[in-house]
Motif scaffolding. Structure first.
Motif, PDB file in Angstrom:
ATOM      1  N   ASP A  62       2.339   1.252  -3.730  1.00 41.86           N
ATOM      2  CA  ASP A  62       1.339   1.615  -4.247  1.00 41.86           C
ATOM      3  C   ASP A  62       1.192   4.112  -3.988  1.00 41.86           C
ATOM      4  O   ASP A  62       0.462   4.603  -5.359  1.00 41.86           O
ATOM      5  CB  ASP A  62      -0.106   1.323  -4.326  1.00 41.86           C
ATOM      6  CG  ASP A  62      -0.102   0.125  -4.359  1.00 41.86           C
ATOM      7  OD1 ASP A  62       0.827  -0.748  -5.636  1.00 41.86           O
ATOM      8  OD2 ASP A  62      -0.385  -1.172  -4.199  1.00 41.86           O
ATOM      9  N   HIS A  63       0.884   3.969  -3.466  1.00 49.74           N
ATOM     10  CA  HIS A  63       0.502   5.254  -2.655  1.00 49.74           C
ATOM     11  C   HIS A  63       1.857   6.131  -2.963  1.00 49.74           C
ATOM     12  O   HIS A  63       1.244   7.922  -3.546  1.00 49.74           O
ATOM     13  CB  HIS A  63       0.700   5.943  -1.357  1.00 49.74           C
ATOM     14  CG  HIS A  63       1.042   7.591  -0.786  1.00 49.74           C
ATOM     15  ND1 HIS A  63      -0.286   8.203  -1.038  1.00 49.74           N
ATOM     16  CD2 HIS A  63       1.648   8.091   0.126  1.00 49.74           C
ATOM     17  CE1 HIS A  63      -0.470   9.103  -0.587  1.00 49.74           C
ATOM     18  NE2 HIS A  63       0.938   8.906   0.197  1.00 49.74           N
ATOM     19  N   ASN A 102       3.723   5.064  -5.850  1.00 49.56           N
ATOM     20  CA  ASN A 102       3.641   5.532  -7.418  1.00 49.56           C
ATOM     21  C   ASN A 102       2.527   6.683  -7.795  1.00 49.56           C
ATOM     22  O   ASN A 102       2.621   7.056  -9.243  1.00 49.56           O
ATOM     23  CB  ASN A 102       3.469   4.595  -7.988  1.00 49.56           C
ATOM     24  CG  ASN A 102       4.510   3.459  -8.393  1.00 49.56           C
ATOM     25  OD1 ASN A 102       5.680   3.364  -7.706  1.00 49.56           O
ATOM     26  ND2 ASN A 102       4.287   2.058  -7.837  1.00 49.56           N
ATOM     27  N   GLN A 103       1.219   6.537  -7.009  1.00 53.49           N
ATOM     28  CA  GLN A 103       0.660   7.716  -7.464  1.00 53.49           C
ATOM     29  C   GLN A 103       0.945   9.083  -7.152  1.00 53.49           C
ATOM     30  O   GLN A 103       0.578  10.328  -8.257  1.00 53.49           O
ATOM     31  CB  GLN A 103      -1.158   7.244  -6.834  1.00 53.49           C
ATOM     32  CG  GLN A 103      -1.671   5.996  -6.481  1.00 53.49           C
ATOM     33  CD  GLN A 103      -2.629   5.936  -5.842  1.00 53.49           C
ATOM     34  OE1 GLN A 103      -3.268   6.546  -4.917  1.00 53.49           O
ATOM     35  NE2 GLN A 103      -3.408   5.199  -5.279  1.00 53.49           N
ATOM     36  N   ALA A 104       1.713   9.184  -6.331  1.00 56.07           N
ATOM     37  CA  ALA A 104       2.156  10.698  -5.976  1.00 56.07           C
ATOM     38  C   ALA A 104       3.597  10.775  -7.198  1.00 56.07           C
ATOM     39  O   ALA A 104       3.637  11.777  -7.633  1.00 56.07           O
ATOM     40  CB  ALA A 104       3.083  11.239  -4.616  1.00 56.07           C
ATOM     41  N   GLN A 157       0.947  -1.671  -0.034  1.00 60.13           N
ATOM     42  CA  GLN A 157       0.299  -0.397  -0.149  1.00 60.13           C
ATOM     43  C   GLN A 157       1.013   1.588   0.236  1.00 60.13           C
ATOM     44  O   GLN A 157       0.328   2.176  -0.848  1.00 60.13           O
ATOM     45  CB  GLN A 157      -1.481  -0.273   1.224  1.00 60.13           C
ATOM     46  CG  GLN A 157      -2.066  -1.142   1.290  1.00 60.13           C
ATOM     47  CD  GLN A 157      -2.631  -1.379   2.591  1.00 60.13           C
ATOM     48  OE1 GLN A 157      -2.773  -0.338   3.248  1.00 60.13           O
ATOM     49  NE2 GLN A 157      -3.657  -2.019   2.771  1.00 60.13           N
ATOM     50  N   GLU A 202       4.053   9.663  -9.776  1.00 61.16           N
ATOM     51  CA  GLU A 202       2.645  10.016 -11.430  1.00 61.16           C
ATOM     52  C   GLU A 202       2.894  12.044 -11.855  1.00 61.16           C
ATOM     53  O   GLU A 202       2.694  12.232 -12.929  1.00 61.16           O
ATOM     54  CB  GLU A 202       1.397   9.771 -11.362  1.00 61.16           C
ATOM     55  CG  GLU A 202       1.722   7.978 -11.615  1.00 61.16           C
ATOM     56  CD  GLU A 202      -0.243   7.860 -12.017  1.00 61.16           C
ATOM     57  OE1 GLU A 202      -0.875   8.670 -11.493  1.00 61.16           O
ATOM     58  OE2 GLU A 202      -0.509   6.351 -12.271  1.00 61.16           O
ATOM     59  N   HIS A 203       2.759  12.831 -11.123  1.00 61.89           N
ATOM     60  CA  HIS A 203       2.404  14.303 -10.728  1.00 61.89           C
ATOM     61  C   HIS A 203       3.392  14.975 -10.512  1.00 61.89           C
ATOM     62  O   HIS A 203       3.848  15.677  -9.925  1.00 61.89           O
ATOM     63  CB  HIS A 203       1.448  14.855  -9.875  1.00 61.89           C
ATOM     64  CG  HIS A 203       0.143  13.814  -9.656  1.00 61.89           C
ATOM     65  ND1 HIS A 203      -0.662  14.672 -10.794  1.00 61.89           N
ATOM     66  CD2 HIS A 203      -0.786  13.165  -9.054  1.00 61.89           C
ATOM     67  CE1 HIS A 203      -2.063  13.453 -10.595  1.00 61.89           C
ATOM     68  NE2 HIS A 203      -1.053  12.693  -9.536  1.00 61.89           N
TER      69      HIS A 203
END
Length: 564
Positions: free
Chosen positions: A372-373, A375-377, A369, A379-380
């Protein structure tokens, strides 16, 4: 029991390939298996075993899928050397139920098969159309399961009759006897045999027989075989104290007493009492039965279970010696001493393995988790590398990722702070512009109104807070509280030739006249009479229009004013 022959009575297995193709971190059920086997020993005894397992597909945090079979229920039906039939059921989490079947037991065999069928059909749900059967019949297996009860009964043989095996309990409730697991009365034609079954042949005494008969005969006549568990309490002290002490305690015990010990609690209570000196055990036996049994049961629960123990009883003898035996006056003091012991986690090997596996899976889920957190951050973020499981397991990479996210959070917080400051400054400038516009309008309107004469009356504009306070005192109203609006709104008074204040007027930018009131906030018409029409017209002609919701203008209409 060494088996020399094995017969598979039924084996059914189905798989759900669609669910297996979509594993999750928590796991999905992708199949089930039911297997019932009969095993025969050299002496002719038969044991029937059955189990239901679910196939679980799960994802590791690395993204790698794996599968395993999770046993949901296991049952065994066996005939012992004493020619008794025992049914054992194991369900999760490691709950074992033992029953003795007697000549009214076919219904319990049906219940056993119903439990197996329930766990086998549970994963089917609404996806039965996509199941793939790899063992056993795909259709018609329910009648096969129903017919298995008769086959199991035939292989196990006739169930023992209660009347012959328990001659002292011929009127007992057979179902309750099967559930209690009480075998003290097995093949006992008199209470001497019962006493020997409970305490052993070497500890037999005639008074012991009389007390057992007194404590159990009433329960037997009523048919409540569960009440015989009172003997388990006294059996806990077997070999730890002289038998005469147990007999004395039995004499003081009431008939039909209920002693609610489970099998695990009896094991832990025995472990406890084996570490307690004899004088303390004698004091416990001398206490009222209900009080002593409930306290010892609470201590057994506090100790834990064979899989996980919360108190190390090996320390108990040293603690008792340090405190002194005389200070342990009974079960209550013993409970206080046990609860004061340091709490530990003594796990069995099997429980420790399962605990380590569960902790490892939970740790991987948590790290997945976090990845994944990140990788989401990422992307920006320009130039931020995407994390794979191999990279994420590197502590250096995780530290760099944490620093990167911390810097990004700091930048976002700074950007939000700048946006907030810019919004506040913009609102301040807009407010200042509005106030500047209102101040210019108020000054121009005040110049037009100040000193204006209307017949024998005159309009005076307030320039300071003291003037407002004086007007409020003269007319008994709250105009003095509006001093904060001076210079932005226009506050005027209508005075007569003697200087007496007759009306207070408030004029707001964009709204016009909002208050036109006399003393005690009376309407202007009541204060000035018909002359109020002329005064209102003078304000309107001077550029102070009447507001839509003005106060004190009830009944007024503006007419041409004589202005001098």
């Amino acid at each position: 029991m060494v088996a020399i022959a094995e017969h598979v009575l039924i084996h059914i297995k189905y798989l759900d390939d669609e669910a297996a193709a979509r594993p999750t971190l928590q796991g999905v059920v992708s199949g089930a298996s039911l297997r019932v086997v009969a095993r025969e020993t050299a002496d002719g005894r038969v044991k029937v075993s059955g189990s239901v397992s679910h196939r679980i597909h799960r994802l590791r945090a690395s993204g790698k899928a794996f599968r395993y079979w999770d046993r949901k229920i296991a049952v065994s039906l066996a005939r012992t050397k004493q020619d008794l039939v025992i049914l054992r059921t194991l369900t999760k989490p490691k709950k074992v139920t033992t029953q003795h079947l007697f000549d009214d037991g076919p219904s319990q065999i049906e219940s056993m098969m119903d439990s197996l069928q329930h766990y086998f059909l549970l994963p089917m749900g609404v996806v039965q159309h996509r199941l793939r059967f790899v063992e056993g019949p795909a259709h018609g297996f329910l009648p096969a399961l129903a017919g298995l009860v008769e086959e199991i009964g035939r292989r196990i043989g006739d169930l023992p009759p209660v009347a012959e095996r328990f001659p002292l309990l011929t009127s007992a409730n057979r179902l309750a006897l099967a559930l209690s697991g009480h075998l003290f009365f097995l093949d006992a034609h008199d209470y001497r045999r019962v006493a020997e079954n409970v305490f052993g042949k070497t500890r037999y005494r005639r008074p012991l027989t009389r007390e057992i008969e007194r404590l159990t005969s009433t329960a037997g006549s009523r048919g409540h075989s569960g009440d015989f568990r009172i003997l388990n309490w006294f059996r806990l002290f077997r070999g730890l104290v002289p038998i005469d002490w147990i007999i004395e305690s039995m004499r003081a015990a009431p008939q039909n007493a209920f002693v609610p010990f489970t099998a695990n609690e009896l094991v832990e209570a025995r472990r406890l009492l084996r570490r307690v000196p004899r004088p303390i055990l004698r004091r416990i036996l001398a206490e009222p039965l209900q009080q002593a049994t409930h306290i010892v049961r609470d201590i057994a629960r506090e100790i834990g279970t064979p899989e996980l123990r919360r108190r190390d009883l090996d320390l108990l003898p040293e603690l008792i010696a340090a405190r002194g035996q005389k200070r342990i006056r009974g079960a209550q003091d013993l409970e206080t001493l046990v609860r004061s012991m340091p709490e530990v986690r003594l796990m069995s090997a099997a429980f420790a393995r399962s605990e380590r596996a569960a902790l490892a899976m939970a740790r991987e889920d948590r790290e997945r988790q976090e990845m994944d957190h990140y990788n989401q951050a990422a992307e920006h973020l320009d130039g931020a590398p995407a994390a794979t499981w191999e990279l994420w397991r590197d502590p250096v990479f995780r530290d760099d990722a944490a620093s990167l996210l911390a810097d990004r959070r700091r930048e976002l917080m700074d950007a939000r702070e700048r946006e907030r400051a810019e919004r506040e400054e913009k609102h301040r400038q807009e407010r200042l512009a509005r106030e500047t516009e209102r101040a210019a309008w108020a000054a121009a309107t005040a110049d037009r109104l100040d000193g204006l004469a209307v017949d024998d009356l005159r309009i005076v504009v307030a320039r300071d807070a003291d003037t407002l306070a004086y007007w409020g005192s003269a007319l008994s109203n709250c105009i003095g509280a509006y001093s904060g609006e001076l210079g932005l709104d226009v506050f005027a008074a209508v005075v007569d030739g003697t200087g007496r204040v007759r009306l207070n007027v408030q004029i707001q930018h964009g709204d016009g006249i909002t208050q036109f009131l006399g003393a005690f906030n009376r309407d202007a018409l009541r204060e000035l009479g018909e002359q109020a029409h002329t005064v209102l017209s003078a304000f309107v002609d001077a550029g102070a229009p009447l507001g839509a919701h003005a106060l004190g203008v009830t009944g007024l209409t503006s007419t041409t004013a004589t202005i001098t």
